[in-house]
Design an enzyme around this catalytic site. Structure first.
Site, mmCIF file in Angstrom:
data_model
loop_
_atom_site.group_PDB
_atom_site.id
_atom_site.type_symbol
_atom_site.label_atom_id
_atom_site.label_comp_id
_atom_site.label_asym_id
_atom_site.label_seq_id
_atom_site.Cartn_x
_atom_site.Cartn_y
_atom_site.Cartn_z
ATOM 1 N N ASP A 35 6.913 -14.010 -32.707
ATOM 2 C CA ASP A 35 5.786 -14.881 -32.997
ATOM 3 C C ASP A 35 6.382 -16.216 -33.473
ATOM 4 O O ASP A 35 7.555 -16.275 -33.855
ATOM 5 C CB ASP A 35 4.925 -14.231 -34.076
ATOM 6 N N ASP A 37 4.422 -19.152 -35.542
ATOM 7 C CA ASP A 37 3.980 -19.620 -36.858
ATOM 8 C C ASP A 37 4.246 -18.573 -37.942
ATOM 9 O O ASP A 37 3.873 -17.412 -37.802
ATOM 10 C CB ASP A 37 2.477 -19.923 -36.827
#
EC number: 3.1.3.74
Length: 265
Positions: A35, A37
């Site tokens: 991922d 963020d």
């Protein structure tokens, strides 16, 4: 023995948390899924640009989030940012200042160097322009790190950044995820699709933090590993909902994630 799952989901942030660095078996061919963020990066792109450029719109972000589909809301706020007079250079400058911890950069590059059987895949609900601006600014494009980057489309229209959903609202096929993925993307489906496009792996490692990372974590098997950031939505969903078959290791700061990545080399 500290219960890492409970600690990760419900504790305050600890400066020196109990460490979770037990050895992992070596795998000849492995995929590391990141991922972006609060996982690869140490901030959230969609919120960061407004925190830097327009606190008024950061407040509006909080007000609108319960009312709008998330990607649509972010597109709306980018249009408002443009109306305030913020330029492409302003936005790109803010993105290049967004923190990506040196330990995380060091960790992925060391793993890439030491283990040639490792591939990296970036799977994010951010967008192409944000990620495409940040990665080269921290040295993660030369040499290339990620085999693929899957995220929401975005492009510059003069000084305005236009953002859209990965799955358009009028698309003939919508995802049918029942786990809670946002309408714009099912991360579990995207992970499965990536695996179909590529050779098989002995092990998959997923590095994530948010509640929308829970769906792909559920697709992992007993040989796979999740590196889960403490005190965020993914840790809470694992603690509350269970159902995870893979090994789970927890981290708070990038200095810990660097050690976990080192276990894969």
């Amino acid at each position: 023995m500290t219960d890492q799952r409970t600690l990760a989901a419900s504790s305050i942030v600890l400066e020196d948390p109990p460490l979770d660095f037990e050895p992992l078996p070596r795998a000849a061919r492995q995929l590391v899924v990141f991922d972006f963020d609060w996982s690869l990066a140490d901030q959230d792109t969609d919120r960061w640009v407004h925190e830097v450029l327009s606190p008024r719109l950061r407040i509006e972000f909080c007000r609108l989030k319960p009312q709008m589909q998330f990607t649509d809301m972010c597109a709306h706020l980018l249009a408002e940012l443009h109306k305030e007079g913020h330029s492409r250079a302003d936005l790109e400058g803010a993105l290049r200042r967004m923190p990506v911890h040196p330990g995380m950069v060091r960790g992925v590059r060391e793993l890439q160097r030491k283990h040639p059987g490792t591939e990296f895949f970036l799977l994010s609900n951010s967008n192409e322009v944000y990620i495409g601006t940040i990665l080269p600014s921290v040295g993660l494009t030369e040499p290339p790190l990620f085999t693929e980057i899957v995220t929401n489309p975005a492009h510059w229209d003069g000084e305005l950044l236009r953002l859209s959903r990965r799955i358009a609202p009028d698309a003939a096929e919508q995802h049918t995820c029942k786990v809670g993925c946002s309408a714009n993307m099912c991360k579990g489906d995207e992970l499965d699709a990536f695996r179909k496009r590529h050779e098989s792996y002995d092990r998959i490692i997923y590095v994530g933090d948010g509640g929308n990372d829970y769906c792909p974590i559920l697709r992992l098997g007993p040989n796979d590993v999740a590196f889960v950031r403490r005190n965020r939505g993914l840790a809470k969903r694992i603690a509350d909902e269970g159902g995870v078959q893979c090994t789970v290791r927890y981290w708070t700061g990038a200095w810990e994630a660097e050690q976990l990545l080192g276990l894969l080399a």
